[in-house]
Scaffold this motif. Structure first.
Motif, PDB file in Angstrom:
ATOM      1  N   MET A 182       0.853  -1.188   0.000  1.00 31.18           N
ATOM      2  CA  MET A 182       0.000   0.000   0.000  1.00 31.18           C
ATOM      3  C   MET A 182       0.883   1.230   0.000  1.00 31.18           C
ATOM      4  N   ILE A 183       0.493   2.197  -0.802  1.00 27.34           N
ATOM      5  CA  ILE A 183       1.239   3.448  -0.847  1.00 27.34           C
ATOM      6  C   ILE A 183       0.380   4.530  -0.223  1.00 27.34           C
ATOM      7  N   ALA A 184       0.882   5.208   0.760  1.00 26.03           N
ATOM      8  CA  ALA A 184       0.146   6.320   1.349  1.00 26.03           C
ATOM      9  C   ALA A 184       1.100   7.488   1.450  1.00 26.03           C
ATOM     10  N   LEU A 185       0.660   8.677   1.160  1.00 25.43           N
ATOM     11  CA  LEU A 185       1.562   9.819   1.173  1.00 25.43           C
ATOM     12  C   LEU A 185       0.834  11.074   1.557  1.00 25.43           C
ATOM     13  N   LYS A 186       1.442  11.802   2.468  1.00 29.31           N
ATOM     14  CA  LYS A 186       0.955  13.136   2.786  1.00 29.31           C
ATOM     15  C   LYS A 186       1.923  14.115   2.137  1.00 29.31           C
ATOM     16  N   ALA A 187       1.435  15.131   1.521  1.00 29.05           N
ATOM     17  CA  ALA A 187       2.306  16.082   0.839  1.00 29.05           C
ATOM     18  C   ALA A 187       1.737  17.471   0.880  1.00 29.05           C
ATOM     19  N   LEU A 188       2.639  18.469   0.825  1.00 32.47           N
ATOM     20  CA  LEU A 188       2.194  19.848   0.709  1.00 32.47           C
ATOM     21  C   LEU A 188       1.555  20.027  -0.642  1.00 32.47           C
ATOM     22  N   LEU A 189       0.409  20.855  -0.699  1.00 31.46           N
ATOM     23  CA  LEU A 189      -0.172  21.012  -2.002  1.00 31.46           C
ATOM     24  C   LEU A 189      -1.140  22.119  -2.122  1.00 31.46           C
ATOM     25  N   TYR A 213      -8.810  25.587  -3.510  1.00 31.25           N
ATOM     26  CA  TYR A 213      -7.722  25.907  -2.588  1.00 31.25           C
ATOM     27  C   TYR A 213      -7.789  24.935  -1.408  1.00 31.25           C
ATOM     28  N   SER A 214      -6.627  24.467  -0.975  1.00 33.18           N
ATOM     29  CA  SER A 214      -6.609  23.578   0.179  1.00 33.18           C
ATOM     30  C   SER A 214      -5.582  24.073   1.184  1.00 33.18           C
ATOM     31  N   PRO A 215      -6.046  24.609   2.324  1.00 36.08           N
ATOM     32  CA  PRO A 215      -5.102  25.026   3.360  1.00 36.08           C
ATOM     33  C   PRO A 215      -4.541  23.842   4.135  1.00 36.08           C
ATOM     34  N   GLY A 216      -5.130  22.666   3.968  1.00 37.68           N
ATOM     35  CA  GLY A 216      -4.655  21.474   4.655  1.00 37.68           C
ATOM     36  C   GLY A 216      -3.770  20.614   3.770  1.00 37.68           C
ATOM     37  N   ILE A 217      -3.484  19.408   4.223  1.00 38.87           N
ATOM     38  CA  ILE A 217      -2.614  18.485   3.508  1.00 38.87           C
ATOM     39  C   ILE A 217      -3.428  17.254   3.130  1.00 38.87           C
ATOM     40  N   PRO A 218      -3.780  17.095   1.855  1.00 39.21           N
ATOM     41  CA  PRO A 218      -4.574  15.934   1.449  1.00 39.21           C
ATOM     42  C   PRO A 218      -3.749  14.655   1.468  1.00 39.21           C
ATOM     43  N   VAL A 219      -4.451  13.553   1.513  1.00 39.41           N
ATOM     44  CA  VAL A 219      -3.800  12.238   1.517  1.00 39.41           C
ATOM     45  C   VAL A 219      -4.358  11.403   0.372  1.00 39.41           C
ATOM     46  N   ILE A 220      -3.484  10.853  -0.441  1.00 41.53           N
ATOM     47  CA  ILE A 220      -3.884   9.904  -1.486  1.00 41.53           C
ATOM     48  C   ILE A 220      -3.359   8.533  -1.107  1.00 41.53           C
ATOM     49  N   ILE A 221      -4.228   7.528  -1.196  1.00 41.68           N
ATOM     50  CA  ILE A 221      -3.827   6.146  -0.926  1.00 41.68           C
ATOM     51  C   ILE A 221      -4.125   5.304  -2.152  1.00 41.68           C
ATOM     52  N   LEU A 222      -3.137   4.531  -2.581  1.00 37.87           N
ATOM     53  CA  LEU A 222      -3.307   3.603  -3.693  1.00 37.87           C
ATOM     54  C   LEU A 222      -2.990   2.195  -3.222  1.00 37.87           C
ATOM     55  N   GLY A 223      -3.754   1.233  -3.723  1.00 46.92           N
ATOM     56  CA  GLY A 223      -3.527  -0.159  -3.360  1.00 46.92           C
ATOM     57  C   GLY A 223      -2.178  -0.678  -3.853  1.00 46.92           C
ATOM     58  N   GLY A 224      -1.683  -1.712  -3.196  1.00 43.78           N
ATOM     59  CA  GLY A 224      -0.352  -2.237  -3.474  1.00 43.78           C
ATOM     60  C   GLY A 224      -0.191  -2.942  -4.809  1.00 43.78           C
ATOM     61  N   ARG A 225      -1.312  -3.294  -5.483  1.00 41.21           N
ATOM     62  CA  ARG A 225      -1.185  -3.992  -6.764  1.00 41.21           C
ATOM     63  C   ARG A 225      -0.499  -3.139  -7.823  1.00 41.21           C
ATOM     64  N   PHE A 226      -0.557  -1.813  -7.647  1.00 44.52           N
ATOM     65  CA  PHE A 226       0.032  -0.936  -8.648  1.00 44.52           C
ATOM     66  C   PHE A 226       1.568  -0.991  -8.638  1.00 44.52           C
ATOM     67  N   THR A 227       2.135  -1.497  -7.572  1.00 42.17           N
ATOM     68  CA  THR A 227       3.598  -1.596  -7.490  1.00 42.17           C
ATOM     69  C   THR A 227       4.059  -2.985  -7.050  1.00 42.17           C
ATOM     70  N   ALA A 228       3.159  -3.977  -7.123  1.00 41.76           N
ATOM     71  CA  ALA A 228       3.488  -5.330  -6.659  1.00 41.76           C
ATOM     72  C   ALA A 228       4.518  -5.994  -7.570  1.00 41.76           C
ATOM     73  N   GLU A 235       5.106  -4.092 -14.481  1.00 41.90           N
ATOM     74  CA  GLU A 235       6.153  -3.581 -15.354  1.00 41.90           C
ATOM     75  C   GLU A 235       6.898  -2.426 -14.697  1.00 41.90           C
ATOM     76  N   PRO A 236       8.231  -2.404 -14.850  1.00 35.84           N
ATOM     77  CA  PRO A 236       9.040  -1.367 -14.185  1.00 35.84           C
ATOM     78  C   PRO A 236       8.611   0.049 -14.522  1.00 35.84           C
ATOM     79  N   GLU A 237       8.152   0.295 -15.779  1.00 35.19           N
ATOM     80  CA  GLU A 237       7.769   1.654 -16.131  1.00 35.19           C
ATOM     81  C   GLU A 237       6.524   2.108 -15.364  1.00 35.19           C
ATOM     82  N   VAL A 238       5.667   1.153 -15.001  1.00 32.84           N
ATOM     83  CA  VAL A 238       4.483   1.501 -14.202  1.00 32.84           C
ATOM     84  C   VAL A 238       4.895   1.842 -12.776  1.00 32.84           C
ATOM     85  N   VAL A 239       5.804   1.068 -12.230  1.00 30.29           N
ATOM     86  CA  VAL A 239       6.312   1.349 -10.888  1.00 30.29           C
ATOM     87  C   VAL A 239       6.955   2.726 -10.846  1.00 30.29           C
TER      88      VAL A 239
END
Length: 240
Positions: free
Chosen positions: A1-8, A175-190, A194-198
């Motif tokens: 699973m990929i989870a990331l908080k980032a400024l945006l 506009y977002s004064p906060g920090i959004p979170v996107i989560i993607l399932g692990g199959r996208f990088t399992a 293909e390496p180019e998808v990763v």
């Protein structure tokens, strides 16, 4: 699973054919000072706002709320900087009963402005398809769950033609004064992907502000369009 908080920080496809921009902002929207600006209603007076919209368009006043969660068959998000298209299916959206932050008309530009803040806005799909586009080849396709969550998201819509307000010609800005979170399932990088998808998925998170700007272009109008047509006035537009 990929989870990331980032400024945006970050029309409806077939709902609002305007421009849609996303900016990181830690400040409140400033109050415009212009001799042409009028405030026919207080921002807390939804009855007045409903009546104003109905009197200046063909919409029908409604009293809400937006269903929570609100179901959406699918949407499409583009991340061209990474050669990726996301197609989430069976999307559920929560947190669309927001708070009106601004409401005024501008006689000079002949537009109405409405700004709504959404808190804890959450959209999720159990079947998010990732399509990686390749030059002169068919795309590589994978699917898994995906979600995005905003602690705070302010959407500002401008609607032209004060004599007959045209929601379908609106423009939406975010506009977002906060920090959004996107989560993607692990199959996208399992293993076996293909390496180019990763590499593309890594690029999506490495360039997070760009990613959110691109992915949300078709979603912001759906969010504020849903708020308007459930909570204020139904323009009869099909939200997709």
């Amino acid at each position: 699973m990929i989870a990331l908080k980032a400024l945006l920080y970050f029309n409806i496809l077939l709902l609002c054919h305007g421009q849609n921009t996303l900016n990181i902002s830690n400040q409140n929207i400033t109050d415009p000072i212009d001799e042409y600006i009028e405030r026919p209603c207080e921002i807390f007076d939804k009855f007045c706002i409903r009546q104003f919209l109905a009197q200046h368009s063909k919409c029908k006043p409604v009293d809400g709320p937006v269903p929570d969660p609100l179901y959406r068959d699918k949407t499409t998000g583009y991340a061209p900087h990474a050669n990726v298209t996301f197609i989430p299916i069976a999307v559920t959206v929560s947190g669309l009963n927001g708070r009106i932050e601004e409401f005024y008309i501008n006689r000079k530009t002949d537009r109405l402005l409405l700004a709504v803040e959404f808190t804890n806005l959450y959209a999720a799909s159990p079947y998010a398809y990732l399509r990686y586009h390749r030059r002169a080849q068919e795309p590589l396709v994978y699917n898994d769950f995906g979600s995005i969550n905003f602690t705070s998201l302010v959407l500002t819509i401008t609607i032209p033609n004060l004599k007959d307000l045209q929601l379908e010609r609106s423009e939406v800005f975010a506009y977002s004064p906060g920090i959004p979170v996107i989560i993607l399932g692990g199959r996208f990088t399992a293993q076996g992907v293909e390496p180019e998808v990763v590499r593309a998925v890594a690029d999506i998170f490495a360039n997070f502000p760009i990613t959110v700007r691109e992915l949300m272009l078709n979603d912001n109008p759906f969010y504020i369009g849903s708020y308007i047509q459930y909570n204020l006035c139904d323009f009869g537009l099909k939200l997709i």
